[in-house]
Design a protein around this motif. Structure first.
Motif, mmCIF file in Angstrom:
data_model
loop_
_atom_site.group_PDB
_atom_site.id
_atom_site.type_symbol
_atom_site.label_atom_id
_atom_site.label_comp_id
_atom_site.label_asym_id
_atom_site.label_seq_id
_atom_site.Cartn_x
_atom_site.Cartn_y
_atom_site.Cartn_z
ATOM 1 N N ARG A 48 -5.115 4.515 2.321
ATOM 2 C CA ARG A 48 -4.200 3.373 2.221
ATOM 3 C C ARG A 48 -4.397 2.398 3.375
ATOM 4 N NH1 ARG A 48 1.388 6.488 0.254
ATOM 5 N NH2 ARG A 48 0.637 6.907 -1.878
ATOM 6 N N GLU A 57 -4.473 10.755 2.568
ATOM 7 C CA GLU A 57 -4.074 9.654 1.700
ATOM 8 C C GLU A 57 -3.731 8.414 2.515
ATOM 9 O OE1 GLU A 57 -1.193 8.964 -2.217
ATOM 10 O OE2 GLU A 57 -0.874 10.691 -0.905
ATOM 11 N N THR A 58 -3.121 8.648 3.670
ATOM 12 C CA THR A 58 -2.795 7.519 4.537
ATOM 13 C C THR A 58 -4.047 6.799 5.014
ATOM 14 O OG1 THR A 58 -0.669 8.386 5.302
ATOM 15 C CG2 THR A 58 -1.798 6.874 6.770
ATOM 16 N N VAL A 104 0.807 -1.216 0.000
ATOM 17 C CA VAL A 104 0.000 0.000 0.000
ATOM 18 C C VAL A 104 0.844 1.273 0.000
ATOM 19 C CG1 VAL A 104 -1.901 -1.197 1.124
ATOM 20 C CG2 VAL A 104 -0.259 0.092 2.511
#
Length: 279
Positions: A260, A256-257, A227
């Protein structure tokens, strides 16, 4: 070793637990209450055959490590854990030393953290319990000492950005220094220090600097092979006098994390070998 009493205690401890109590799915309706033998064996990291023999009064003498694993799998209290040790003919861990016993309440919290990586660590780096998301993030490390692995198995650092290795090394050493100062008679941390001073020049040099730190909340960056980069908030929850901590990693929604991390939850612990990535 009182085989009859040990067998009875294991059986009764197993039957009072439901799958939900240990973070397992209920599955099909059960004809008898409690966990199945194979579920206890899985939680304790032993073979079903060996656990079955213990309940049938036929098992060989369990090691102290195995007794600790059984106490954790069966969510025993400290008093119940001591009783288990006595039935097996062993002295329970002494107060003030590292026992590896995780309180049932802490395990219950861990079992309910389905969507965040979480694990229970001793204050000197031993992984005592993990949830599935923690395994997906960093691998199955149950029973592993992360400080030992960091200094003696350099390949284990690949999950961390190279530029953070030096800071992680300093933090590990300073944390271990604080633990040995607080519990000088605890043989576990003392033996680890001796092993690392002999086996790692990096550790030995940092140990001489006598830095001290207690693990706190922080932001950590991971480089996951599937990821990608994850900037995670690391929260550390401690309990008084037990030398253990619940470490939970999370991401802020909308980042964004966060996306993911959601992908990692979907992927889970599938086989993520390099050959699969290229196929």
């Amino acid at each position: 070793m009182n085989r009859a009493e040990l067998a009875d205690f294991l059986r009764r401890s197993r039957t009072r637990l439901s799958p939900a109590d240990v973070g397992l799915a209920e599955g099909q309706r059960r004809r008898t209450p409690g966990l199945r033998r194979e579920e206890v064996a899985q939680l304790a990291g032993m073979s079903t055959d060996y656990y079955t023999r213990l309940e049938q009064r036929r098992g060989s003498h369990p090691s102290r490590q195995m007794l600790t694993a059984l106490a954790r799998a069966l969510r025993l209290t400290a008093d119940e854990r001591d009783h288990l040790f006595h039935l097996a003919g062993e002295e329970p861990p002494r107060p003030g030393t590292s026992s590896g016993h995780v309180r049932p309440g802490l395990l219950m919290i861990l079992d309910r953290l389905h969507d965040l990586p979480a694990q229970v660590l001793s204050d000197w780096g031993e992984v005592l319990a993990q949830n599935a998301m923690a395994v997906a993030l960093s691998g199955d490390n149950a029973g592993v000492n992360m400080i030992r692995r960091f200094f003696l198995e350099p390949a284990s650092r690949t999950l961390l950005p190279a530029e953070s290795h030096a800071q992680h090394a300093r933090t590990h050493v300073a944390t271990l220094r604080a633990v040995t100062g607080a519990r000088p008679d605890d043989p576990g941390p003392a033996a680890l220090v001796a092993e690392l001073r002999a086996g790692s020049e990096e550790f030995a040099a940092l140990w001489q600097e006598h830095e001290v730190v207690v693990r706190r909340a922080a932001t950590k960056r991971f480089v996951h092979p599937v990821v990608g980069v994850l900037d995670l908030d690391c929260e550390v929850l401690t309990g008084d006098g037990h030398g253990q901590m619940l470490v939970v990693h999370s991401a802020r929604p909308g980042t964004e994390t966060y996306e993911r991390l959601e992908l990692l939850r979907v992927i889970g612990v599938q086989d993520l070998s390099p050959s699969d990535h290229g196929s």
